[in-house]
Design an enzyme around this catalytic site. Sequence first.
Site, short mmCIF file in Angstrom:
data_model
loop_
_atom_site.label_atom_id
_atom_site.label_comp_id
_atom_site.label_asym_id
_atom_site.label_seq_id
_atom_site.Cartn_x
_atom_site.Cartn_y
_atom_site.Cartn_z
N ASP A 31 42.48 47.66 42.87
CA ASP A 31 42.15 46.27 42.55
C ASP A 31 41.79 46.24 41.05
OD1 ASP A 31 41.20 43.62 42.70
OD2 ASP A 31 39.19 44.31 43.33
N ASP A 56 39.49 43.39 39.35
CA ASP A 56 38.15 42.88 39.07
C ASP A 56 37.07 43.59 39.89
OD1 ASP A 56 38.94 41.06 37.09
OD2 ASP A 56 39.71 39.70 38.63
MG LIG Z 1 37.91 42.76 42.95
#
Ligand SMILES: [Mg+2]
Length: 195
Positions: A9, A11
């Site tokens: 991922d 963020d």
């Molecule tokens: Mg995230």
Amino acid sequence: MRKLRVGFDVDEVLYPWVETFRHHLHTTQGWTVDRMPDPTRYAFGPEWGIAEEREFLDHAVAAARSGLLHSYGAPIAGASEVTRRLVDAGHTVHIVTARRYDDSYGVNDVLMSSTRRWLDQHGIAFTTLDFETDKTAVPTDVYIDDRPENVDAICAAGAVGVLMDASHNQDPACVRRRVTSLAAYAQIVDEVATA
Ligand SMILES: [Mg+2]
């Protein structure tokens, strides 16, 4: 050793989004840092006095439009080293981010270029970069995310899902496999590759 498709991922795994969002609200709205404590849940708008989902979204889109996401924020520790080491070891690295808003905002092109530029600037190695809210849309063998529901979806798809520890995912009921660093995630990848 098996060669794996290793997922990340963006963020709160590679990029400090909450810190950047706090900076954005401090500089554009004049909000004090005291008003914006480390979130204790994923949907943290109300904790910062943002009651409406729409208002939260408008602020988030403004932060994206401002270009802040390619100019502000140092990578989470180990982001460059770990991704490079995985690629050097023969794995492929797949970055899957939900950084995408409704097309009516007209901000997705900026977001995509900001994201790629920031990853390149900080020497983060990757094989593919996709913008998907469904993190299973890109097949991976092992994947790390800070959102518990995304980790569940990865596990349900048959891969090894790992939760990146964050202030907003401390629910004691959360029993998902958790790491507190990217280096620890790399160790899990090594275990899976040699199992
Ligand atoms: Mg995230």
